[in-house]
Design a protein around this motif. Structure first.
Motif, PDB file in Angstrom:
ATOM      1  N   ALA A 157      -9.530 -14.044  -0.283  1.00 37.35           N
ATOM      2  CA  ALA A 157      -8.810 -15.119  -1.186  1.00 37.35           C
ATOM      3  C   ALA A 157      -7.964 -14.306  -2.092  1.00 37.35           C
ATOM      4  CB  ALA A 157     -10.184 -15.876  -1.797  1.00 37.35           C
ATOM      5  N   ASN A 158      -8.848 -13.151  -2.971  1.00 41.19           N
ATOM      6  CA  ASN A 158      -8.096 -12.338  -4.334  1.00 41.19           C
ATOM      7  C   ASN A 158      -8.286 -11.138  -3.350  1.00 41.19           C
ATOM      8  OD1 ASN A 158      -9.450 -14.348  -6.151  1.00 41.19           O
ATOM      9  ND2 ASN A 158     -10.812 -14.364  -5.207  1.00 41.19           N
ATOM     10  N   PRO A 159      -6.639 -11.325  -3.284  1.00 37.90           N
ATOM     11  CA  PRO A 159      -7.430  -9.150  -2.313  1.00 37.90           C
ATOM     12  C   PRO A 159      -6.955  -8.446  -3.196  1.00 37.90           C
ATOM     13  CG  PRO A 159      -5.129 -10.552  -1.616  1.00 37.90           C
ATOM     14  CD  PRO A 159      -6.289 -11.683  -3.009  1.00 37.90           C
ATOM     15  N   PHE A 192     -28.942 -18.915   4.587  1.00 37.47           N
ATOM     16  CA  PHE A 192     -27.470 -18.555   4.461  1.00 37.47           C
ATOM     17  C   PHE A 192     -27.375 -19.794   3.265  1.00 37.47           C
ATOM     18  CE2 PHE A 192     -23.910 -21.695   6.118  1.00 37.47           C
ATOM     19  CZ  PHE A 192     -22.641 -21.075   6.086  1.00 37.47           C
ATOM     20  N   ASP A 193     -27.986 -20.912   2.402  1.00 37.82           N
ATOM     21  CA  ASP A 193     -26.821 -21.197   1.519  1.00 37.82           C
ATOM     22  C   ASP A 193     -27.051 -20.554   0.225  1.00 37.82           C
ATOM     23  OD1 ASP A 193     -27.194 -23.846   3.003  1.00 37.82           O
ATOM     24  OD2 ASP A 193     -29.425 -24.687   2.245  1.00 37.82           O
ATOM     25  N   VAL A 194     -27.601 -19.519  -0.199  1.00 35.77           N
ATOM     26  CA  VAL A 194     -27.449 -18.984  -0.907  1.00 35.77           C
ATOM     27  C   VAL A 194     -26.313 -17.732  -0.935  1.00 35.77           C
ATOM     28  CG1 VAL A 194     -28.440 -16.452  -2.049  1.00 35.77           C
ATOM     29  CG2 VAL A 194     -29.867 -18.354  -1.488  1.00 35.77           C
ATOM     30  N   LEU A 195     -25.832 -17.674   0.629  1.00 30.29           N
ATOM     31  CA  LEU A 195     -24.748 -16.884   1.276  1.00 30.29           C
ATOM     32  C   LEU A 195     -22.780 -17.464   0.535  1.00 30.29           C
ATOM     33  CD1 LEU A 195     -25.742 -15.154   3.687  1.00 30.29           C
ATOM     34  CD2 LEU A 195     -25.596 -13.359   1.543  1.00 30.29           C
ATOM     35  N   SER A 196     -23.125 -19.028   0.889  1.00 33.46           N
ATOM     36  CA  SER A 196     -21.840 -19.901   0.420  1.00 33.46           C
ATOM     37  C   SER A 196     -22.144 -20.074  -0.660  1.00 33.46           C
ATOM     38  CB  SER A 196     -22.592 -21.212   1.512  1.00 33.46           C
ATOM     39  OG  SER A 196     -22.335 -20.531   3.115  1.00 33.46           O
ATOM     40  N   TYR A 238     -22.478 -18.192  -3.078  1.00 38.45           N
ATOM     41  CA  TYR A 238     -22.570 -17.045  -4.070  1.00 38.45           C
ATOM     42  C   TYR A 238     -20.965 -16.558  -3.950  1.00 38.45           C
ATOM     43  CZ  TYR A 238     -26.621 -15.615  -5.999  1.00 38.45           C
ATOM     44  OH  TYR A 238     -27.763 -15.001  -6.683  1.00 38.45           O
ATOM     45  N   THR A 239     -20.561 -17.079  -2.385  1.00 42.65           N
ATOM     46  CA  THR A 239     -19.384 -16.731  -1.929  1.00 42.65           C
ATOM     47  C   THR A 239     -18.153 -17.008  -2.467  1.00 42.65           C
ATOM     48  OG1 THR A 239     -20.493 -15.476   0.135  1.00 42.65           O
ATOM     49  CG2 THR A 239     -17.297 -16.269   0.462  1.00 42.65           C
ATOM     50  N   MET A 240     -18.670 -18.784  -2.894  1.00 42.90           N
ATOM     51  CA  MET A 240     -17.924 -19.183  -3.704  1.00 42.90           C
ATOM     52  C   MET A 240     -17.865 -19.362  -4.668  1.00 42.90           C
ATOM     53  SD  MET A 240     -18.224 -23.187  -3.280  1.00 42.90           S
ATOM     54  CE  MET A 240     -19.565 -23.804  -4.571  1.00 42.90           C
ATOM     55  N   LEU A 241     -18.659 -19.034  -5.606  1.00 43.78           N
ATOM     56  CA  LEU A 241     -18.844 -18.902  -7.049  1.00 43.78           C
ATOM     57  C   LEU A 241     -17.798 -17.331  -7.267  1.00 43.78           C
ATOM     58  CD1 LEU A 241     -22.108 -19.807  -7.861  1.00 43.78           C
ATOM     59  CD2 LEU A 241     -20.270 -21.278  -8.150  1.00 43.78           C
ATOM     60  N   GLY A 301     -12.460 -14.635  -8.794  1.00 43.55           N
ATOM     61  CA  GLY A 301     -11.875 -13.338  -8.715  1.00 43.55           C
ATOM     62  C   GLY A 301     -12.226 -11.906  -7.713  1.00 43.55           C
ATOM     63  N   TYR A 302     -13.283 -12.320  -7.465  1.00 43.35           N
ATOM     64  CA  TYR A 302     -14.202 -11.080  -6.394  1.00 43.35           C
ATOM     65  C   TYR A 302     -13.672 -11.526  -4.744  1.00 43.35           C
ATOM     66  CZ  TYR A 302     -16.546  -9.667 -11.291  1.00 43.35           C
ATOM     67  OH  TYR A 302     -16.663  -9.256 -11.328  1.00 43.35           O
ATOM     68  N   ARG A 303     -13.844 -10.290  -4.462  1.00 42.54           N
ATOM     69  CA  ARG A 303     -14.059 -10.580  -2.586  1.00 42.54           C
ATOM     70  C   ARG A 303     -15.111 -10.454  -2.394  1.00 42.54           C
ATOM     71  NH1 ARG A 303     -11.643  -6.056  -0.136  1.00 42.54           N
ATOM     72  NH2 ARG A 303     -11.821  -4.872  -1.679  1.00 42.54           N
ATOM     73  N   VAL A 304     -15.566 -10.840  -0.950  1.00 41.33           N
ATOM     74  CA  VAL A 304     -17.380 -11.058  -1.066  1.00 41.33           C
ATOM     75  C   VAL A 304     -17.556 -10.833   0.626  1.00 41.33           C
ATOM     76  CG1 VAL A 304     -19.071 -12.267  -0.915  1.00 41.33           C
ATOM     77  CG2 VAL A 304     -17.361 -12.553  -2.440  1.00 41.33           C
ATOM     78  N   ARG A 305     -17.967 -10.138   0.494  1.00 41.72           N
ATOM     79  CA  ARG A 305     -18.910 -10.120   2.212  1.00 41.72           C
ATOM     80  C   ARG A 305     -20.396 -10.135   2.019  1.00 41.72           C
ATOM     81  NH1 ARG A 305     -14.337  -9.491   2.552  1.00 41.72           N
ATOM     82  NH2 ARG A 305     -12.962  -8.336   3.086  1.00 41.72           N
ATOM     83  N   THR A 306     -21.051 -11.024   3.216  1.00 40.82           N
ATOM     84  CA  THR A 306     -22.091 -11.290   3.029  1.00 40.82           C
ATOM     85  C   THR A 306     -23.126 -10.551   4.623  1.00 40.82           C
ATOM     86  OG1 THR A 306     -21.549 -13.384   4.741  1.00 40.82           O
ATOM     87  CG2 THR A 306     -21.476 -12.945   1.975  1.00 40.82           C
ATOM     88  N   ALA A 307     -24.529 -10.388   3.982  1.00 41.09           N
ATOM     89  CA  ALA A 307     -25.056  -9.801   5.123  1.00 41.09           C
ATOM     90  C   ALA A 307     -26.450 -10.800   5.137  1.00 41.09           C
ATOM     91  CB  ALA A 307     -25.058  -8.466   5.425  1.00 41.09           C
ATOM     92  N   GLY A 308     -27.161 -10.961   6.317  1.00 40.92           N
ATOM     93  CA  GLY A 308     -28.204 -11.698   6.183  1.00 40.92           C
ATOM     94  C   GLY A 308     -29.410 -10.865   6.297  1.00 40.92           C
ATOM     95  N   ASN A 309     -29.463  -9.859   6.131  1.00 42.05           N
ATOM     96  CA  ASN A 309     -30.414  -8.624   5.902  1.00 42.05           C
ATOM     97  C   ASN A 309     -29.930  -7.232   5.562  1.00 42.05           C
ATOM     98  OD1 ASN A 309     -30.424  -6.919   9.089  1.00 42.05           O
ATOM     99  ND2 ASN A 309     -30.303  -8.645   9.558  1.00 42.05           N
ATOM    100  N   GLY A 310     -30.558  -6.405   5.358  1.00 42.54           N
ATOM    101  CA  GLY A 310     -30.927  -4.896   5.350  1.00 42.54           C
ATOM    102  C   GLY A 310     -29.747  -4.136   6.005  1.00 42.54           C
ATOM    103  N   ALA A 311     -30.306  -4.241   7.054  1.00 44.85           N
ATOM    104  CA  ALA A 311     -29.295  -3.441   8.055  1.00 44.85           C
ATOM    105  C   ALA A 311     -28.420  -3.610   8.621  1.00 44.85           C
ATOM    106  CB  ALA A 311     -30.237  -3.416   9.736  1.00 44.85           C
ATOM    107  N   GLU A 312     -28.045  -5.090   8.704  1.00 44.40           N
ATOM    108  CA  GLU A 312     -26.811  -5.395   8.273  1.00 44.40           C
ATOM    109  C   GLU A 312     -25.448  -5.132   7.442  1.00 44.40           C
ATOM    110  OE1 GLU A 312     -26.133  -9.956   9.179  1.00 44.40           O
ATOM    111  OE2 GLU A 312     -27.638 -10.198  10.215  1.00 44.40           O
TER     112      GLU A 312
END
Length: 143
Positions: free
Chosen positions: A10-12, A24-28, A30-33, A38-49
């Protein structure tokens, strides 16, 4: 051709935040907010990811939950600091509980959940502006 799907930001030109949480709700949320700010976001469900993602695309900062399956936030932070390519990237750790004092986790900032979003945003901006983390992390705590 890459095996991973193309990611449309959304913000290259925004700074990249890696958010690590098993909810999942937390990731969703935070991503939206973060994208709205103006930030770009990547998400992971655990430390290994998170480590796999960071190997492909280095973030500007990490915001990680403490309690997660597979690899928790403390283990992630320790592995993050042990990796020469990642160790200078600021690391925020958050938890509803308080880590044991004997655990020497080299985070930059610790937040006790729930976190007011504006406070988290201010800390992210502060850490990114400060530049790469130092070898001796100050462990700034916000409870």
């Amino acid at each position: 051709m890459s095996d991973s799907p193309a990611i449309m930001d959304a913000n290259p030109d925004g700074k990249l935040i890696l958010v690590v949480d098993d909810e999942f709700d937390v990731l969703s949320a935070y991503t939206m907010l973060f994208e709205y700010r103006g930030y770009r976001v990547r998400t992971a469900g655990n430390g290994a990811e998170a480590l796999e993602l960071a190997a492909r695309e280095r973030p500007d900062i990490v915001v990680s939950d403490y309690m997660m399956p597979v690899m928790d936030g403390a283990q992630l932070c320790l592995r993050w600091r042990a990796d020469p390519a990642l160790r200078a990237i600021p690391f925020i750790l958050a938890s509803a509980g308080i880590p044991r004092k004997e655990e020497m986790i080299p985070y930059d900032t610790f937040f006790r959940k729930p976190i007011r979003f504006e406070v988290l945003l201010d800390e992210i901006a502060r850490l990114i502006a400060a530049g790469p983390s130092q070898e001796n992390h100050a462990n700034h705590e916000n409870t």
